[in-house]
Each structure stands twice: as structure tokens, then as C-alpha cells.
Write an enzyme that holds these catalytic residues in place. Structure first.
Site, short mmCIF file in Angstrom:
data_model
loop_
_atom_site.label_atom_id
_atom_site.label_comp_id
_atom_site.label_asym_id
_atom_site.label_seq_id
_atom_site.Cartn_x
_atom_site.Cartn_y
_atom_site.Cartn_z
CE1 TYR A 187 -20.10 -15.03 -10.31
CE2 TYR A 187 -17.76 -14.84 -9.83
CZ TYR A 187 -18.79 -15.33 -10.61
OH TYR A 187 -18.50 -16.14 -11.69
CB THR A 202 -20.28 -15.00 -21.26
OG1 THR A 202 -19.90 -14.52 -19.96
CG2 THR A 202 -19.65 -16.36 -21.50
#
Length: 265
Positions: free
Chosen positions: A162, A197
């Protein structure tokens, strides 16, 4: 792959938003719809994407949708060119991305996960930015937005794929800014911290300085309006980034190696 149109005649320059089926992408869609901007919305989940599009259409704007998995970079390039042919893009917001890390039960990250994050977080958005630029250049205008992460500033041993993929996107955006400025095309790199989110909700543990998705969308839209080259939020991460540059690598490596993190499946 699907393409659907709104009921009103297309007018104005279109805003493309990837990752529009949830989170920041959805909020950006509604924000630009409220401004009267026609939209091209991409997402992976057809049902959620159509729900976002329906709300956007309620503002009276034309909305076209496309269901596409961005792990297929060649298909994404072709789709962008196809959409630009019928709906010339003025702004391309490449908000789609994947968040993943090594689970606590795993010894290393899975090779397949590393590949997928590299494609969706770096390779495909970079290629799409290049495809958008090739269409905007003859028009002498346009704006491209790439969403990285504050994780790009650090080598995270529990999320090498990531942080590495977001760091690659950051470097690409910085280089593209310099290349496209003489052509009248703006490029904004966005490096957010934790935003509420579905992606961040999978993370187990503290989420310092958590931002809401609507707040993040407003910040991004303002950055585009002002042609800001780099938006980091919340502000505390700009300060931490400065501090990070002053910390010797051996000490920084010791701190990063001690951080523990996990996420839900």
C-alpha cells in the site's frame, strides 16, 4: 462493463470520477453535481454506482456510468478514451484505490495482493492520467487529480504494498505536474490521512485525526479550484512530514518497525 446516460441533454465539460460508488468518490460526485457539472462516474459495484448516479441526476445534470475493474489497466485506458470521445473531460479525478495490509496472522504480504495494489493504486491511475493528458493537451486545458495517501511518506513494514504503491503514484503526479503545466493542464496530488470510508473501517485500531468523506471531498474540490499542486490533510500530517525529514533513518526505522496494525477481512 456498462454505460448509462442521464435524461438531460449533455452540456458543459465533464468531470470523470473513478471510485465513485462509495466514499470520497461518491461525495465528489454529489458535490460536482450540485455545482451543475455533468459527470462520468466509474465504479466496481453496479448497484452502488447506480445509487450514487441517481442522487447526482436529481440535481438535473447528465450522468454517465461505467462499471470497470481497474486491475485491467488496458481496459481502463480504452474506456477513458471512449468516454472522452462522447463526453469531453475537463476534470479527471482518479479516486479509486485499494487499501490492504499484512494481517496479524500472516508472516508476509501475499504476492497476489502486492500485484493488485500495484495495478489499482499506481499503474492504472498513472496510465489513465497519461491518457487524460493526451486528450486535454490539444484543448489547452484540463485538470487531473490523483489521490495518494500520507502512507506514501513512510515505509510501512505491515503495508509495504500500500505505502509503496501510493509513493509511486505520488512521484508520478509530481513529475506529471511539471510536464503538463506548460500545456495548460493542472495536476493536483491529494495525500489524505484517515477518512471515514469503507476502506478505513476495515483497519483495526486507532485512526487519529479521522476526517469525514464529505469534508474530504470539499477539500479536494477547493484544491482543484485553486490549482493546488499538493493537498495534504489534515494539516497535522504536513507538520509530521516536515518532522519526518529531520529524523535520522536509523531512528525512524526503529519507530516504524515497532508499529503494529491489522485489518478485518
Amino acid at each position: 462493463m456498462t454505460v448509462r446516460s442521464g435524461s438531460r441533454m449533455d452540456e458543459g465539460a465533464y468531470v470523470l470520477i473513478t471510485g465513485a460508488s462509495s466514499g470520497i468518490g461518491a461525495e465528489l460526485a454529489w458535490l460536482y453535481a450540485a455545482r451543475g457539472r455533468p459527470l462520468v462516474l466509474w465504479g466496481r459495484n453496479a448497484e452502488r454506482l447506480e445509487n450514487v448516479a441517481a442522487r447526482a441526476r436529481s440535481y438535473g445534470v447528465s450522468v454517465h456510468t461505467r462499471v470497470l475493474d481497474l486491475s485491467d489497466g488496458a481496459a481502463a485506458i480504452a474506456a477513458l478514451r471512449e468516454d472522452d470521445d462522447s463526453h469531453p473531460l475537463d476534470i479527471a479525478i482518479l479516486a479509486a484505490g485499494l487499501g490492504d495490509m499484512r494481517r496479524g496472522r500472516d508472516v508476509v504480504e501475499r504476492a497476489e495482493d502486492v500485484l493488485r495494489l500495484g495495478l489499482v493504486n499506481y499503474a492504472t491511475p498513472s496510465a489513465m492520467a497519461a491518457a487524460a493528458a493526451e486528450r486535454m493537451a490539444p484543448r489547452g486545458r484540463g485538470h487531473i487529480v490523483m489521490i495518494s495517501s500520507v502512507a506514501a511518506f513512510h515505509a510501512l513494514p505491515f503495508a509495504a504494498a500500500y505505502s509503496g504503491s501510493k509513493a509511486g503514484l505520488k512521484r508520478f503526479a509530481e513529475a506529471q505536474q511539471m510536464a503538463l503545466a506548460p500545456l495548460g493542464i493542472g495536476v493536483t496530488l491529494v495525500s489524505p490521512g484517515f477518512v471515514d470510508t469503507p476502506m478505513s473501517r476495515r483497519v483495526v485500531g486507532a485512526k487519529p485525526f479521522l476526517q469525514t468523506a464529505p469534508s474530504a471531498a470539499r477539500r479536494i474540490a477547493r484544491a482543484v479550484d485553486r490549482n493546488r499542486p499538493h493537498l495534504v490533510f489534515p494539516f497535522v500530517f504536513s507538520v509530521l512530514r516536515l518532522v519526518d525529514t529531520l529524523v535520522p533513518w536509523p531512528f525512524k526505522r526503529r519507530i516504524l518497525s515497532a508499529i503494529k496494525a491489522d485489518q478485518m477481512d
